[in-house]
Design a protein around this motif. Structure first.
Motif, PDB file in Angstrom:
ATOM      1  N   UNK A 364       0.830  -1.210   0.000  1.00 28.88           N
ATOM      2  CA  UNK A 364       0.000   0.000   0.000  1.00 28.88           C
ATOM      3  C   UNK A 364       0.862   1.256   0.000  1.00 28.88           C
ATOM      4  N   UNK A 365       1.941   1.229   0.769  1.00 29.16           N
ATOM      5  CA  UNK A 365       2.831   2.386   0.852  1.00 29.16           C
ATOM      6  C   UNK A 365       3.479   2.678  -0.500  1.00 29.16           C
ATOM      7  N   UNK A 366       3.890   1.622  -1.204  1.00 31.36           N
ATOM      8  CA  UNK A 366       4.481   1.807  -2.537  1.00 31.36           C
ATOM      9  C   UNK A 366       3.424   2.313  -3.511  1.00 31.36           C
ATOM     10  N   UNK A 367       2.235   1.714  -3.455  1.00 31.02           N
ATOM     11  CA  UNK A 367       1.146   2.125  -4.356  1.00 31.02           C
ATOM     12  C   UNK A 367       0.740   3.572  -4.133  1.00 31.02           C
ATOM     13  N   UNK A 368       0.916   4.059  -2.909  1.00 31.91           N
ATOM     14  CA  UNK A 368       0.573   5.445  -2.591  1.00 31.91           C
ATOM     15  C   UNK A 368       1.622   6.425  -3.106  1.00 31.91           C
ATOM     16  N   UNK A 369       2.662   5.918  -3.754  1.00 27.62           N
ATOM     17  CA  UNK A 369       3.687   6.777  -4.327  1.00 27.62           C
ATOM     18  C   UNK A 369       4.744   7.244  -3.344  1.00 27.62           C
ATOM     19  N   UNK A 370       4.903   6.512  -2.231  1.00 26.53           N
ATOM     20  CA  UNK A 370       5.847   6.921  -1.194  1.00 26.53           C
ATOM     21  C   UNK A 370       7.258   6.401  -1.443  1.00 26.53           C
ATOM     22  N   UNK A 371       7.441   5.636  -2.508  1.00 26.28           N
ATOM     23  CA  UNK A 371       8.770   5.173  -2.872  1.00 26.28           C
ATOM     24  C   UNK A 371       9.119   3.813  -2.317  1.00 26.28           C
ATOM     25  N   UNK A 372      10.284   3.311  -2.732  1.00 30.74           N
ATOM     26  CA  UNK A 372      10.674   1.945  -2.377  1.00 30.74           C
ATOM     27  C   UNK A 372      11.367   1.838  -1.024  1.00 30.74           C
ATOM     28  N   UNK A 373      11.517   2.963  -0.326  1.00 33.72           N
ATOM     29  CA  UNK A 373      11.944   2.876   1.075  1.00 33.72           C
ATOM     30  C   UNK A 373      10.740   2.870   2.013  1.00 33.72           C
ATOM     31  N   UNK A 374       9.561   3.132   1.477  1.00 34.56           N
ATOM     32  CA  UNK A 374       8.359   3.210   2.314  1.00 34.56           C
ATOM     33  C   UNK A 374       8.078   1.931   3.096  1.00 34.56           C
ATOM     34  N   UNK A 375       8.264   0.723   2.501  1.00 34.14           N
ATOM     35  CA  UNK A 375       8.033  -0.491   3.299  1.00 34.14           C
ATOM     36  C   UNK A 375       8.941  -0.591   4.518  1.00 34.14           C
ATOM     37  N   UNK A 376      10.135   0.010   4.447  1.00 26.87           N
ATOM     38  CA  UNK A 376      11.028  -0.001   5.599  1.00 26.87           C
ATOM     39  C   UNK A 376      10.444   0.825   6.742  1.00 26.87           C
ATOM     40  N   UNK A 377       9.932   2.006   6.408  1.00 28.08           N
ATOM     41  CA  UNK A 377       9.330   2.848   7.442  1.00 28.08           C
ATOM     42  C   UNK A 377       8.017   2.247   7.946  1.00 28.08           C
ATOM     43  N   UNK A 378       7.241   1.667   7.036  1.00 34.58           N
ATOM     44  CA  UNK A 378       6.004   0.993   7.465  1.00 34.58           C
ATOM     45  C   UNK A 378       6.335  -0.168   8.395  1.00 34.58           C
ATOM     46  N   UNK A 379       7.390  -0.915   8.042  1.00 35.15           N
ATOM     47  CA  UNK A 379       7.819  -2.020   8.888  1.00 35.15           C
ATOM     48  C   UNK A 379       8.258  -1.540  10.257  1.00 35.15           C
ATOM     49  N   UNK A 380       8.968  -0.416  10.294  1.00 36.19           N
ATOM     50  CA  UNK A 380       9.411   0.138  11.575  1.00 36.19           C
ATOM     51  C   UNK A 380       8.219   0.498  12.456  1.00 36.19           C
ATOM     52  N   UNK A 381       7.177   1.076  11.844  1.00 33.97           N
ATOM     53  CA  UNK A 381       5.983   1.435  12.612  1.00 33.97           C
ATOM     54  C   UNK A 381       5.290   0.192  13.176  1.00 33.97           C
ATOM     55  N   UNK A 382       5.241  -0.874  12.366  1.00 33.92           N
ATOM     56  CA  UNK A 382       4.600  -2.120  12.828  1.00 33.92           C
ATOM     57  C   UNK A 382       5.398  -2.729  13.974  1.00 33.92           C
ATOM     58  N   UNK A 383       6.724  -2.780  13.830  1.00 33.72           N
ATOM     59  CA  UNK A 383       7.563  -3.370  14.884  1.00 33.72           C
ATOM     60  C   UNK A 383       7.501  -2.516  16.151  1.00 33.72           C
ATOM     61  N   UNK A 384       7.432  -1.200  15.986  1.00 35.52           N
ATOM     62  CA  UNK A 384       7.327  -0.315  17.148  1.00 35.52           C
ATOM     63  C   UNK A 384       6.063  -0.626  17.943  1.00 35.52           C
ATOM     64  N   UNK A 385       4.979  -0.910  17.230  1.00 34.33           N
ATOM     65  CA  UNK A 385       3.747  -1.326  17.912  1.00 34.33           C
ATOM     66  C   UNK A 385       3.977  -2.643  18.662  1.00 34.33           C
ATOM     67  N   UNK A 386       4.718  -3.570  18.038  1.00 35.47           N
ATOM     68  CA  UNK A 386       5.053  -4.825  18.700  1.00 35.47           C
ATOM     69  C   UNK A 386       5.911  -4.612  19.932  1.00 35.47           C
ATOM     70  N   UNK A 387       6.849  -3.656  19.851  1.00 32.01           N
ATOM     71  CA  UNK A 387       7.698  -3.327  20.997  1.00 32.01           C
ATOM     72  C   UNK A 387       6.848  -2.797  22.152  1.00 32.01           C
ATOM     73  N   UNK A 388       5.867  -1.956  21.837  1.00 33.18           N
ATOM     74  CA  UNK A 388       4.983  -1.424  22.873  1.00 33.18           C
ATOM     75  C   UNK A 388       4.186  -2.546  23.537  1.00 33.18           C
ATOM     76  N   UNK A 389       3.692  -3.476  22.719  1.00 37.10           N
ATOM     77  CA  UNK A 389       2.943  -4.614  23.262  1.00 37.10           C
ATOM     78  C   UNK A 389       3.837  -5.452  24.172  1.00 37.10           C
ATOM     79  N   UNK A 390       5.069  -5.711  23.721  1.00 38.18           N
ATOM     80  CA  UNK A 390       5.988  -6.523  24.514  1.00 38.18           C
ATOM     81  C   UNK A 390       6.357  -5.833  25.818  1.00 38.18           C
TER      82      UNK A 390
END
Length: 417
Positions: A364-390
């Motif tokens: 979705x991030x790539x399709x939104x035109x955010x570029x090919x580094x966008x999945x890295x930042x999206x991944x960081x946000x997802x893992x950060x949520x996991x860190x908060x849960x942990x």
């Protein structure tokens, strides 16, 4: 009879057998990526249809992990492991002889049904073969087969497929499965795979299933599963598009991607073993550090993706921190679930759900035109949520221990026979 784990520092032969099984199952999962063009041409199907040989496998893993484990809850775990590897052999044999696409897809589904339950039940058997203080390391050794398959799977499949055809690859995996089946049957000790008949979860039918489901009353089980899904999701969401990042942002050629994936896989192997050792010392701290390290790595990767040197270092760290938490997550969820196999298998399902979520959000991030580094930042946000849960889970764990003891779900409980 009480389980007497081997106090020796030597690796039990049964653990080596389980590692061989995990290597074969890992090959089945990863090898198809390098064979899709050949399979597509040979079976006269589109690339999209061929892609279902990957996604269909993943969905079957998520479903099979729960269904198969629940259905075999009252059986000897060693016997179940032997049966699961036999299922794995049958699935890959179907793929090797497939005369058309439907049979090939069926073979993938059959092989996938054993995946989650093998790692879930196998992790419980693995930790029985060592002293309690080495439980996470035992799980890490078993999962080393999976991480090695990640490193070797795609190049192995591509090499064998290129020289002898894609069917030869599945014949080779079938042979590995037969060897693993023989090794598990011969080397895994009966006491390590036996079921405690005095434990309510050993009951057959609905009664045993009810007891296994009762373990999911623990908030710690759910928090650990959520952290697993988010941690995996963030890593694999970024990894799914890493080839585009390397070629479109960093400037590597397509030919470079293969060795870069080996660097990533090496990080998986080392991180898995290091994380298992660290988790035996302080499990929750290890899990928090691994998730924090993964978050920082993904952010740094997004910022420094234009640098070839930084990208090589960071893709290694992506694998290292991404798998450093795996052994600890599995021992944590099974401890809080009082060792019921369904919880260990649910952890595998959670990781696959996270993989699908992460890849979807990265796309979705790539399709939104955010570029090919966008999945890295999206991944960081997802893992950060996991860190908060942990972090919440670790903070609540000491206060919740008394409640778990009262419910018969002590986090220190280990299965006995």
């Amino acid at each position: 009879m009480t389980n007497q784990a081997n106090g020796s520092r030597r690796m039990p032969a049964g653990l080596v057998a389980l590692t061989l099984g995990s290597f074969g199952i890992g090959l089945t999962e990863f090898v198809i990526a390098g064979l899709l063009p050949q399979v597509s041409r040979s079976l006269a199907v589109s690339e999209a249809a061929a892609g279902w040989l990957i996604s269909g496998y993943a969905l079957s893993v998520a479903v099979g992990a729960i269904v198969v484990t629940a259905a075999t809850s009252g059986l000897s775990r060693k016997s179940v492991l032997v049966g699961l590897v036999a299922l794995f052999v049958a699935g890959n044999l179907l793929s090797a002889v497939a005369s058309g696409y439907p049979v090939m897809l069926l073979g993938r589904v059959v092989a996938a049904l054993c995946h989650g339950s093998f790692f879930g039940i196998g992790s419980l058997v693995a930790r029985r073969m060592v002293p309690p203080e080495r439980a996470s390391r035992a799980v890490a050794v078993m999962f080393a087969g999976l991480t090695l398959a990640n490193v070797l799977g795609v190049p192995f499949g591509a090499l064998v497929g290129e020289r002898w055809g894609w069917r030869a690859t599945f014949w080779a995996i079938t042979a590995i499965g037969v060897l693993a089946l023989i090794a598990i049957a011969a080397l895994v000790p009966g006491w390590a795979g036996a079921v405690d008949r005095t434990h309510p979860s050993a009951a057959s039918g609905l009664n045993g299933l009810r007891v296994q489901l009762r373990a999911f009353r623990s908030a710690q089980v759910w928090l650990t599963l959520a952290a697993t899904a988010l941690g995996y999701g963030g890593m694999f969401g970024a990894f799914s598009y890493i080839a585009y990042t390397f070629t479109r942002v960093t400037g590597f050629s397509s030919a470079d991607v293969a060795w870069l994936l080996v660097v990533y896989g090496s990080g998986l192997v080392i991180g898995n073993l290091a994380g298992g050792r660290a988790a035996d010392g302080d499990r929750d701290r290890t899990l928090i550090v691994s998730l924090a390290g993964l978050t920082v790595t993904l952010i740094a990767f997004g910022l420094l993706a234009g640098s070839p040197v930084a990208s090589v270092v960071l893709v290694f760290l992506l694998g290292f921190f991404g798998f450093a938490g795996v052994p600890g997550m599995i021992t944590r969820v099974t401890d809080y679930a009082n060792g019921v196999p369904l919880a260990a298998s649910a952890n595998v399902s959670a990781s696959n759900v996270g993989n699908a979520l992460g890849a979807w959000l990265g796309g979705l991030a790539i399709s939104a035109g955010l570029g090919y580094t966008a999945p890295l930042y999206a991944g960081a946000a997802i893992v950060l949520a996991g860190l908060a849960v942990m972090a919440v889970s670790a903070r609540r764990a000491p206060a919740q221990a008394a409640d778990l003891d009262d419910a018969g779900l002590s986090p220190d409980a280990t299965p006995t026979t």
